[in-house]
Design an enzyme around this catalytic site. Structure first.
Site, PDB file in Angstrom:
ATOM      1  N   TYR A 183      77.388 -22.210  74.069  1.00  0.00           N
ATOM      2  CA  TYR A 183      77.589 -23.299  75.024  1.00  0.00           C
ATOM      3  C   TYR A 183      78.248 -24.525  74.415  1.00  0.00           C
ATOM      4  O   TYR A 183      78.990 -25.227  75.079  1.00  0.00           O
ATOM      5  CB  TYR A 183      76.252 -23.713  75.659  1.00  0.00           C
ATOM      6  CG  TYR A 183      75.737 -22.680  76.624  1.00  0.00           C
ATOM      7  CD1 TYR A 183      76.128 -22.690  77.954  1.00  0.00           C
ATOM      8  CD2 TYR A 183      74.889 -21.660  76.198  1.00  0.00           C
ATOM      9  CE1 TYR A 183      75.683 -21.730  78.850  1.00  0.00           C
ATOM     10  CE2 TYR A 183      74.442 -20.684  77.077  1.00  0.00           C
ATOM     11  CZ  TYR A 183      74.848 -20.730  78.403  1.00  0.00           C
ATOM     12  OH  TYR A 183      74.418 -19.758  79.277  1.00  0.00           O
ATOM     13  N   GLU A 224      67.784 -14.973  73.064  1.00  0.00           N
ATOM     14  CA  GLU A 224      67.697 -16.264  72.386  1.00  0.00           C
ATOM     15  C   GLU A 224      66.343 -16.508  71.706  1.00  0.00           C
ATOM     16  O   GLU A 224      65.572 -17.385  72.118  1.00  0.00           O
ATOM     17  CB  GLU A 224      68.015 -17.400  73.369  1.00  0.00           C
ATOM     18  CG  GLU A 224      69.402 -17.268  73.985  1.00  0.00           C
ATOM     19  CD  GLU A 224      69.765 -18.411  74.928  1.00  0.00           C
ATOM     20  OE1 GLU A 224      68.896 -19.265  75.217  1.00  0.00           O
ATOM     21  OE2 GLU A 224      70.906 -18.459  75.382  1.00  0.00           O
ATOM     22  N   GLU A 263      76.455 -14.797  77.321  1.00  0.00           N
ATOM     23  CA  GLU A 263      76.374 -15.982  78.191  1.00  0.00           C
ATOM     24  C   GLU A 263      77.384 -17.009  77.729  1.00  0.00           C
ATOM     25  O   GLU A 263      77.531 -17.252  76.515  1.00  0.00           O
ATOM     26  CB  GLU A 263      75.004 -16.672  78.121  1.00  0.00           C
ATOM     27  CG  GLU A 263      73.910 -16.005  78.874  1.00  0.00           C
ATOM     28  CD  GLU A 263      72.587 -16.773  78.761  1.00  0.00           C
ATOM     29  OE1 GLU A 263      72.607 -18.021  78.621  1.00  0.00           O
ATOM     30  OE2 GLU A 263      71.553 -16.100  78.797  1.00  0.00           O
ATOM     31  N   ASN A 312      75.294 -15.913  72.851  1.00  0.00           N
ATOM     32  CA  ASN A 312      75.385 -16.933  73.904  1.00  0.00           C
ATOM     33  C   ASN A 312      75.937 -18.187  73.257  1.00  0.00           C
ATOM     34  O   ASN A 312      75.421 -18.636  72.216  1.00  0.00           O
ATOM     35  CB  ASN A 312      74.005 -17.240  74.494  1.00  0.00           C
ATOM     36  CG  ASN A 312      73.438 -16.064  75.282  1.00  0.00           C
ATOM     37  OD1 ASN A 312      74.120 -15.056  75.491  1.00  0.00           O
ATOM     38  ND2 ASN A 312      72.204 -16.201  75.719  1.00  0.00           N
ATOM     39  N   ARG A 346      74.503  -8.559  84.000  1.00  0.00           N
ATOM     40  CA  ARG A 346      73.377  -8.692  83.071  1.00  0.00           C
ATOM     41  C   ARG A 346      72.243  -9.426  83.785  1.00  0.00           C
ATOM     42  O   ARG A 346      72.441 -10.542  84.273  1.00  0.00           O
ATOM     43  CB  ARG A 346      73.818  -9.480  81.829  1.00  0.00           C
ATOM     44  CG  ARG A 346      72.685  -9.809  80.901  1.00  0.00           C
ATOM     45  CD  ARG A 346      73.121 -10.646  79.686  1.00  0.00           C
ATOM     46  NE  ARG A 346      71.946 -10.973  78.924  1.00  0.00           N
ATOM     47  CZ  ARG A 346      71.618 -12.192  78.500  1.00  0.00           C
ATOM     48  NH1 ARG A 346      72.418 -13.220  78.699  1.00  0.00           N
ATOM     49  NH2 ARG A 346      70.498 -12.387  77.835  1.00  0.00           N
ATOM     50  N   HIS A 357      63.515 -12.342  78.777  1.00  0.00           N
ATOM     51  CA  HIS A 357      64.212 -13.610  78.964  1.00  0.00           C
ATOM     52  C   HIS A 357      63.151 -14.659  79.334  1.00  0.00           C
ATOM     53  O   HIS A 357      63.157 -15.223  80.412  1.00  0.00           O
ATOM     54  CB  HIS A 357      65.309 -13.476  80.030  1.00  0.00           C
ATOM     55  CG  HIS A 357      66.371 -14.532  79.974  1.00  0.00           C
ATOM     56  ND1 HIS A 357      67.709 -14.258  79.820  1.00  0.00           N
ATOM     57  CD2 HIS A 357      66.288 -15.878  80.046  1.00  0.00           C
ATOM     58  CE1 HIS A 357      68.418 -15.379  79.814  1.00  0.00           C
ATOM     59  NE2 HIS A 357      67.565 -16.393  79.961  1.00  0.00           N
TER      60      HIS A 357
END
Ligand code: IFM
Length: 467
Positions: free
Chosen positions: A298, A169, A377, A296, A80, A124
């Protein structure tokens, strides 16, 4: 959740990959007709630590064959990467710059020659500065400019790209860029942030409409979701968690997957915006069916109401909750604070909560009529030490292993998770943190541009090979 992840726990056609983004790795900021992006401007104006910028980054623009060889050595199914809008359409409108699109043409062909699926993120975060000068994401016109750009890129690469991600995002695009001001363009205007969020979603919807008309069959958007927990079962804390979940997660999931903004979030934001910028038909476009949802993940948030905070909020956690921002991105919710749960932290100050990923995946699967999901991600920054040519980053291995086990658990609980992209292939430009935070499974020596696979790269390689 501590069991080692094993490919056996995943479907045979599970897509294993790694991810990067243009401004974070390419460099060549003034090459072949690329125009400045908002991140070039933000870096020049002191928005990034130690004056760092993406001018050179990993010099991927010139070294991509070597980086594609690394991908082949790793044995990923998919890669990606993102297209730099100012490289391929420097004026933010009109015909593509042949030299710019030719670079991505060669990347795509190089991937296919190596048996790797190209997955493209169209946005992005590197908005052409010329479009920010015309109003940026708070301006409705930007969404239409994006759809034109997306359409032209699809014309050039659509015959060879496996997956298309419209916007990466949108929460960061809008709230970090236009409310907290900790990301480019560094504006601190709450009203503008709410408009930016809508226009980033509208850009997604318009692009889906345009690419569908051309026959695209693998379209999605990537949201950055958090597992949000209330610090206690007090009504005030539960409400604070609801607000943060609303702004971070539901403000984006609901329009895309349900075609409507969540009523409670509209209410929370009523002092900031009347949502008059939402036109008839916008939500139908935004909520049009997609082929996959990118997530994504985290970290988690533990949230309390400021009114119930008795000085317990730990500074590191408060900072993590606000992404290191001096001005919080929690528009309309100034009364929320973030608590530490006592979990280990990465070098970003983010709490490691692999089970939060399981919860996020299962929640999306259960609460939404969700399309197939890809973790687009997941990864961690740690203070890696290069010793005798080796980086023994066992903390990163443990992080990824734990999160993969969470993915396997979510699949067992019914989440239709189809793939996982580790962030990131290379150490790279970590936005406002510049080069001071390293997320790569391959170390980059920025003075020499030498790439050294870390222990995590060897581990991931073995895992993907099924060893
Ligand atoms: O580096 C970023 C990436 O560009 C977007 N998602 C989060 C990563 C780590 O902060």
């Amino acid at each position: 959740m501590t069991d080692p992840a094993h490919p056996g726990a995943f479907p045979a056609d599970f897509v294993w990959g790694v991810a990067t983004a243009a401004y974070q790795i390419e460099g060549a900021a003034q090459t072949d007709g690329r125009s400045p992006s908002i991140w070039d401007t933000f870096s020049r104006n002191g928005g990034v630590v130690e004056g760092h910028s993406g001018d050179v980054a990993c010099d991927h623009y010139h070294r991509f064959p070597e980086d594609l060889d690394l991908l082949q050595w790793l044995g990923v199914d998919a890669y990606r990467f993102s297209i730099a809008w100012p490289r391929v359409q420097p004026a933010g409108r009109g015909a593509l710059n042949p030299r710019g699109i030719d670079f991505y043409d060669r990347v795509v062909d190089g991937l296919l020659e190596r048996g790797i699926q190209p997955w493209v993120s169209l946005y992005h975060w590197d908005l052409p500065q010329i479009l920010e000068d015309a109003g940026g994401w708070p301006a409705r016109e930007t969404a239409f400019r994006f759809a034109e750009y997306a359409s032209l890129v699809y014309d050039a690469l659509g015959d060879r790209v496996t997956g298309w991600i419209t916007i990466n995002e949108p929460w960061c695009v809008s709230f970090l860029g236009y409310a907290a001001g900790v990301h480019a363009p560094g504006r601190q205007e709450d009203v503008a942030a709410v408009r930016a969020a809508h226009h980033a979603l509208l850009a997604h919807g318009l692009a889906v409409e345009a690419l569908r008309a051309k026959g695209a069959a693998s379209l999605g958007i990537t949201t950055n979701l958090y597992h949000v927990m209330a610090a206690s079962d007090s009504e005030a804390d539960i409400d604070a968690a609801r607000r943060v979940d609303g702004l971070q997660n539901r403000l984006f999931l609901d329009p895309v997957l349900r075609g409507a903004y969540p009523a409670d979030v509209i209410e929370d934001l009523s002092a900031v915006s009347d949502f008059g910028h939402v036109h008839d038909g916008d939500l139908e476009l935004i909520g049009a069916p997609i082929d996959f949802l990118g997530i994504n993940y985290y970290s988690r948030y533990t949230v309390a109401a400021a009114s119930s905070d008795n000085g317990q909020t730990d500074a590191a956690s408060a900072k993590a909750g606000a992404h290191g921002a001096r001005r919080a991105p929690w528009v309309g919710s100034a009364d929320v604070v973030f608590r530490s749960s006592g979990l280990p932290l990465t070098a970003m100050g983010w709490e490691v909560d692999s089970d939060g990923l399981r919860q996020v995946l299962v929640r999306v699967a259960r609460e939404y009529d969700a399309p197939p999901i890809y973790v687009t991600e997941n990864g961690a920054a740690y203070p890696d030490v290069l010793r005798d040519g080796h980086i023994d980053d066992r903390d990163r291995i443990a992080y990824v292993n734990g999160h993969l086990a969470a993915c396997a658990a979510a699949i067992a609980e019914g989440a239709d998770l189809r793939g996982y992209f580790l962030w990131s292939l290379l150490d790279n430009f970590e936005w406002s943190w510049g080069y001071t935070r390293r997320f790569g499974i391959v170390h980059v020596d920025y003075a020499t541009q030498v790439r050294t696979p870390k222990a995590s790269a060897r581990w991931y390689r073995q895992l993907m090979a099924g060893d």
